[in-house]
Enzyme design. Structure first.
Site, PDB file in Angstrom:
ATOM      1  CG  ASP A  12      39.402  39.806  45.878  1.00  0.00           C
ATOM      2  OD1 ASP A  12      38.324  39.946  45.266  1.00  0.00           O
ATOM      3  OD2 ASP A  12      40.460  39.446  45.326  1.00  0.00           O
ATOM      4  CE  LYS A  38      38.889  37.289  37.216  1.00  0.00           C
ATOM      5  NZ  LYS A  38      39.409  37.084  38.553  1.00  0.00           N
ATOM      6  CE1 TYR A  70      43.140  35.223  40.903  1.00  0.00           C
ATOM      7  CE2 TYR A  70      44.379  37.207  41.408  1.00  0.00           C
ATOM      8  CZ  TYR A  70      43.889  36.301  40.493  1.00  0.00           C
ATOM      9  OH  TYR A  70      44.138  36.508  39.167  1.00  0.00           O
ATOM     10  NE  ARG A 104      50.812  59.103  36.537  1.00  0.00           N
ATOM     11  CZ  ARG A 104      51.896  59.886  36.393  1.00  0.00           C
ATOM     12  NH1 ARG A 104      52.729  59.686  35.399  1.00  0.00           N
ATOM     13  NH2 ARG A 104      52.130  60.860  37.220  1.00  0.00           N
TER      14      ARG A 104
HETATM   15  C1  LIG Z   1      40.778  37.371  38.883  1.00  0.00           C
HETATM   16  C2  LIG Z   1      40.836  37.767  40.292  1.00  0.00           C
HETATM   17  C3  LIG Z   1      41.623  38.829  40.678  1.00  0.00           C
HETATM   18  C4  LIG Z   1      42.570  39.550  39.740  1.00  0.00           C
HETATM   19  O1  LIG Z   1      41.921  40.220  38.731  1.00  0.00           O
HETATM   20  P1  LIG Z   1      42.688  40.580  37.356  1.00  0.00           P
HETATM   21  O2  LIG Z   1      41.815  41.590  36.743  1.00  0.00           O
HETATM   22  O3  LIG Z   1      42.784  39.286  36.611  1.00  0.00           O
HETATM   23  O4  LIG Z   1      44.031  41.107  37.728  1.00  0.00           O
HETATM   24  C5  LIG Z   1      41.593  39.212  41.997  1.00  0.00           C
HETATM   25  N1  LIG Z   1      40.825  38.575  42.886  1.00  0.00           N
HETATM   26  C6  LIG Z   1      40.046  37.534  42.549  1.00  0.00           C
HETATM   27  C7  LIG Z   1      39.220  36.872  43.588  1.00  0.00           C
HETATM   28  C8  LIG Z   1      40.039  37.094  41.241  1.00  0.00           C
HETATM   29  O5  LIG Z   1      39.294  36.031  40.922  1.00  0.00           O
END
Ligand SMILES: *Cc1c(COP(=O)(O)O)cnc(C)c1O
Length: 392
Positions: free
Chosen positions: A182, A207, A110, A57
């Site tokens: 982010d 993403k 988000y 972990r």
């Molecule tokens: C999709 C997304 C997230 C979350 O990511 P996951 O891997 O789906 O949990 C966080 N911030 C932004 C801007 C996103 O588009």
């Protein structure tokens, strides 16, 4: 590696063929127990738990390879991987907040970040306040002695407001707050948070880093050792870790990130330019277009744009919208983005604001330009608009 570009870092970081039988890619370690040969080694391992192979972990060579590549790419001290983008956000916020603190979050954040703040931070005694994403240096008026975190996301989710990151970061730093962003939309290729005063950069690696819609992964990269230690300890407390195969897919995705991003950028701009000429489209929300309100800030601070943007169209009856969306041949409809495929999604920004209001009465559609030919994508959209018109 010194004095190489990010394109080169992407190809070479986090792997060492010379110590891997000449094999180009690192192996995937599936691991829970790690054995220690002696009592001395066990005790030494316990002391050095945060950054050694100690227990599955806590990270394996597969984990460290991905983290090393992510940190090198973003120019940070070190990274912490998580099993999703949302967990990356959750541990970063948790690492720097305690009961009695005040946290400032951009109103264009988000939505699941907002839900985490409302349903976890707030019940644990953290006061959460949202601010206008375009506030810039005006954030000073909102900072308090107990403000522990200022959270940014630029461009914002759904509506793409570009934030004045250096101005917000400078004010927040002066007030002693930790600045986190982010940075998923831009990837480390198109925005460099640490050059603009940010302390903690967060990515939904799900993403663009993974890039193929086949794994969930997150990563938090920190400016310095103290920040990293706080995030790593939070991840350790929560028991957070990415799965080995997903980490491998993240690492593999990074190898082609630069070429994919150039294509996502080019196709998104081609789609945006075409959409701007359409009579159905009232606005194109794309930071790299000169007619976008945040364009000057984007131009000052970013070195590129990704494949995700929105358009606003005149409201049409639901059946006309369905006629367009249900019949798309290349654009898929679904959540997430950043993969090789194109996506289209109706969204409702007005429903997720609290500090500002989204007053545009039109229907917002979020598009992700995938790696298909832009001409084919334009034909798909054109046919969609024709189906919509026929259903009116
Ligand atoms: C999709 C997304 C997230 C979350 O990511 P996951 O891997 O789906 O949990 C966080 N911030 C932004 C801007 C996103 O588009």
């Amino acid at each position: 590696m010194k004095d190489v570009t990010q394109d080169t870092i992407l190809v070479h970081a986090g792997r060492d063929p010379r110590n891997n039988h000449g094999i180009i890619n690192p192996p995937v370690y599936h691991c829970s127990t790690v054995l220690f040969p002696t009592l001395d080694a066990l005790e030494e391992g316990d002391r050095n738990m945060l950054s050694s192979v100690h227990y599955g972990r806590m990270g394996t060579p597969t984990t460290f390879a991905f983290e090393e590549a992510a940190a090198e790419l973003e120019g940070g001290y070190k990274s912490v991987n998580t099993g999703s983008g949302l967990t990356a956000i959750a541990i970063a916020l948790s690492a720097f907040t305690k009961a009695g603190d005040h946290v400032l979050i951009t109103d264009s954040v988000y939505s699941p970040t907002r839900r985490f703040a409302r349903e976890t931070l707030a019940p644990y005694g953290v006061e959460v306040e949202y601010y206008d994403p375009c506030i810039g240096a005006g954030i000073s008026a909102l900072l308090r002695p107990n403000t522990s975190v200022v959270f940014l996301e630029s461009p914002g989710s759904l509506t793409f407001e570009v934030q004045d990151v250096p101005a917000i970061a400078a004010a927040a730093k002066k007030a002693g707050a930790t600045v986190m962003i982010d940075n998923t939309w831009a990837t480390p290729l198109f925005f460099r948070p640490f050059d603009h005063g940010v302390d903690v950069s967060i990515h939904a690696a799900t993403k663009y880093m993974v890039g193929h819609a086949d794994a969930m992964l997150g990563v938090v990269t920190c400016r310095d050792e103290a920040t990293w230690t706080a995030v790593k300890k939070a991840a350790t407390r929560f028991g957070i870790c990415g799965g080995p195969d997903d980490l491998y897919l993240g690492l593999r995705g990074l190898r082609t990130l630069a070429v994919r991003m150039r294509q996502h950028q080019e196709s998104a701009l081609a789609l945006a330019d075409w959409l701007a000429t359409r009579p159905e489209v009232t606005r194109v929300l794309h930071p790299a277009r000169p007619d976008f309100p945040g364009h000057a800030l984007w131009k000052r601070d970013f070195t590129g744009s990704s494949g995700l943007f929105s358009i606003v169209i005149d409201q049409v009856p639901r059946k006309a919208l369905a006629a367009m969306l249900d019949g798309m041949e290349l654009f898929g409809m679904g959540y997430s983005w950043g993969g090789f495929e194109s996506l289209i999604l109706p969204t409702r920004p007005a429903a997720v604001r609290s500090a500002t209001r989204w007053t545009d009465p039109g229907q917002v559609l979020r598009l992700h330009a995938g790696l298909e030919s832009a001409d084919d994508l334009i034909r798909d959209l054109d046919a969609g608009f024709r189906r919509m018109a026929a259903a009116l």
